[in-house]
Design a protein around this motif. Sequence first.
Motif, short mmCIF file in Angstrom:
data_model
loop_
_atom_site.label_atom_id
_atom_site.label_comp_id
_atom_site.label_asym_id
_atom_site.label_seq_id
_atom_site.Cartn_x
_atom_site.Cartn_y
_atom_site.Cartn_z
N VAL A 99 0.70 -1.12 -0.07
CA VAL A 99 0.05 -0.20 0.16
C VAL A 99 0.77 1.29 0.10
O VAL A 99 0.49 2.31 -0.72
N SER A 100 1.93 1.19 0.76
CA SER A 100 2.60 2.50 1.11
C SER A 100 3.99 2.65 -0.19
O SER A 100 4.43 3.75 -0.18
N TYR A 101 4.21 1.46 -0.85
CA TYR A 101 5.31 1.53 -1.83
C TYR A 101 5.30 2.61 -2.75
O TYR A 101 6.32 3.33 -2.90
N TYR A 102 4.48 2.85 -3.32
CA TYR A 102 4.13 3.75 -4.37
C TYR A 102 4.12 5.45 -3.75
O TYR A 102 4.62 6.52 -4.47
N VAL A 103 3.72 5.34 -2.46
CA VAL A 103 3.90 6.51 -1.84
C VAL A 103 5.31 7.29 -1.59
O VAL A 103 5.78 8.35 -1.73
N TYR A 104 6.10 6.06 -1.24
CA TYR A 104 7.51 6.21 -1.13
C TYR A 104 8.06 6.88 -2.38
O TYR A 104 8.92 7.97 -2.39
N LEU A 105 8.06 6.37 -3.44
CA LEU A 105 8.24 6.67 -4.69
C LEU A 105 7.94 7.98 -5.09
O LEU A 105 8.78 9.09 -5.83
N TRP A 106 6.54 8.46 -4.91
CA TRP A 106 6.14 9.99 -5.01
C TRP A 106 6.84 10.85 -4.24
O TRP A 106 7.37 12.12 -4.77
N ASN A 107 7.17 10.37 -2.89
CA ASN A 107 7.96 11.39 -2.33
C ASN A 107 9.39 11.60 -2.56
O ASN A 107 9.93 12.66 -2.72
N LEU A 108 10.04 10.51 -3.26
CA LEU A 108 11.38 10.65 -3.73
C LEU A 108 11.29 11.48 -4.85
O LEU A 108 12.32 12.27 -5.24
N LYS A 109 10.20 11.51 -5.86
CA LYS A 109 10.13 12.28 -6.96
C LYS A 109 9.95 13.65 -6.66
O LYS A 109 10.51 14.58 -7.21
N GLN A 110 9.13 14.07 -5.67
CA GLN A 110 9.11 15.33 -5.09
C GLN A 110 10.53 15.96 -4.55
O GLN A 110 10.63 17.13 -4.67
N LYS A 111 11.16 14.94 -3.97
CA LYS A 111 12.66 15.75 -3.25
C LYS A 111 13.68 15.54 -4.51
O LYS A 111 14.58 15.83 -4.09
N GLY A 112 13.32 15.33 -5.64
CA GLY A 112 14.16 15.17 -6.56
C GLY A 112 15.24 14.13 -6.76
O GLY A 112 16.26 14.10 -7.42
N VAL A 113 14.93 13.18 -5.91
CA VAL A 113 15.92 12.02 -5.84
C VAL A 113 15.69 10.81 -7.19
O VAL A 113 16.56 10.39 -7.54
N TRP A 114 14.33 10.73 -7.30
CA TRP A 114 13.92 9.64 -8.18
C TRP A 114 14.61 9.69 -9.61
O TRP A 114 15.37 8.85 -10.03
N GLY A 115 14.46 10.96 -10.18
CA GLY A 115 15.25 11.35 -11.49
C GLY A 115 16.97 10.97 -11.66
O GLY A 115 17.57 10.66 -12.54
N ARG A 116 17.55 10.86 -10.45
CA ARG A 116 18.79 10.71 -10.25
C ARG A 116 19.10 9.10 -10.16
O ARG A 116 20.53 8.96 -10.36
N LEU A 117 18.22 8.47 -9.88
CA LEU A 117 18.60 6.98 -9.94
C LEU A 117 18.89 6.49 -11.24
O LEU A 117 18.60 6.65 -12.04
N PRO A 118 19.58 5.40 -11.28
CA PRO A 118 19.96 4.62 -12.63
C PRO A 118 18.68 4.30 -12.92
O PRO A 118 17.79 3.87 -12.57
N LEU A 119 18.56 4.16 -14.48
CA LEU A 119 17.18 3.84 -15.19
C LEU A 119 16.69 2.45 -14.83
O LEU A 119 15.78 1.95 -14.55
N ALA A 120 18.01 1.51 -14.74
CA ALA A 120 17.58 0.05 -14.60
C ALA A 120 17.20 -0.17 -12.83
O ALA A 120 16.24 -0.89 -12.92
N LEU A 121 17.73 0.68 -11.94
CA LEU A 121 17.18 0.46 -10.76
C LEU A 121 15.61 1.20 -10.53
O LEU A 121 14.79 0.40 -10.10
N ARG A 122 15.54 2.31 -11.32
CA ARG A 122 13.99 2.77 -11.40
C ARG A 122 13.00 1.54 -11.93
O ARG A 122 11.99 1.70 -11.39
N LEU A 123 13.35 1.12 -12.87
CA LEU A 123 12.56 -0.15 -13.54
C LEU A 123 12.25 -1.12 -12.82
O LEU A 123 11.03 -1.64 -12.69
N VAL A 124 13.31 -1.52 -12.03
CA VAL A 124 13.25 -2.79 -11.16
C VAL A 124 11.94 -2.24 -10.10
O VAL A 124 11.33 -2.81 -9.64
N LEU A 125 12.23 -0.99 -9.33
CA LEU A 125 11.52 -0.40 -8.47
C LEU A 125 10.15 -0.16 -8.64
O LEU A 125 9.05 -0.45 -8.11
N LEU A 126 9.79 0.14 -10.11
CA LEU A 126 8.41 0.38 -10.68
C LEU A 126 7.83 -0.94 -10.79
O LEU A 126 6.63 -0.80 -10.53
#
Length: 209
Positions: free
Chosen positions: A71-98
Motif C-alpha cells: 500500500v505504501s510502496y508507491y507513496v515512497y516513490l512519489w515522495n522521492l520524486k518530489q524530493k528530486g531523488v527519483w530522477g537521479r537514480l539509474p534507469l535500471a534501478l527505477r525500472l526494477v522498483l517500478l
Amino acid sequence: MSMNALAVLAIGAMAQVFFSARVLVQWILSERAHKVLSPSLFWVLSLAGAYLLCIYGWLRHDFAIVMGQFVSYYVYLWNLKQKGVWGRLPLALRLVLLFTPPVVLLLVVNNASAFVHEFFFNTDVPLWLLLFGAFGQLLFTFRFVYQYAYSRRRQVSALPAGFWIISLAGSVSICVYGLLRHDLVLIVGQSFGIVAYARNLWIGRGAKI
C-alpha cells in the motif's frame, strides 16, 4: 533454528534496520531544526525497508506484512520524486522498483489458489490473528496515504502531525501483533518507532494536522 529460518530472519532484521534508521535520521534532523522535517534520506530508507520487509513477509507467508508494504510502496516513490531523488537514480534501478509490485501481483494471480492456501490457511497464523495484523498494517500504512494527500495538496513532501498520530496507533497495533506472533523483527522495530513518533508529535506540537 535452520539456515533457511536464519536467512529469513536476517532479511526481516535488515528491513527493520532501514526502518529504524529512517526514523532516527528524521528524528535527529528534526531535533536540530526544532521542527518536524521530511528529509530525502527518510524516503530512501523507507523504500529499502519496504522492499526487504515485503520479501520477509512473503517468505513468512504473512499476508498482513506483505499487504502493508504494498500500500505504501508507491507513496515512497512519489515522495522521492518530489524530493528530486527519483530522477537521479539509474534507469535500471527505477525500472526494477517500478515494476516489482506488478510482477508480484501477476505471480499471485497466476497462482491464486496456492497463494490463498499459504497465506490465508497458514496454521501458524489463525484467521482472527491475521485479521488483527491486517488491521494494524492498514492503520499503520494509512499514515502514508494521509501524508500523500496532505503533501500533494501543498505540492511539497511534508510529515504533518496527523501522520505521527496515525503512526503511533498503528505501531502499537503491530507491536501487539508481533507479540502474539512471537515475531522479534516486528516487536523491536515498532518499539523503537513508538518513542520516535511520540517525540515528533511533541516537536511539532501546534502544527497543522
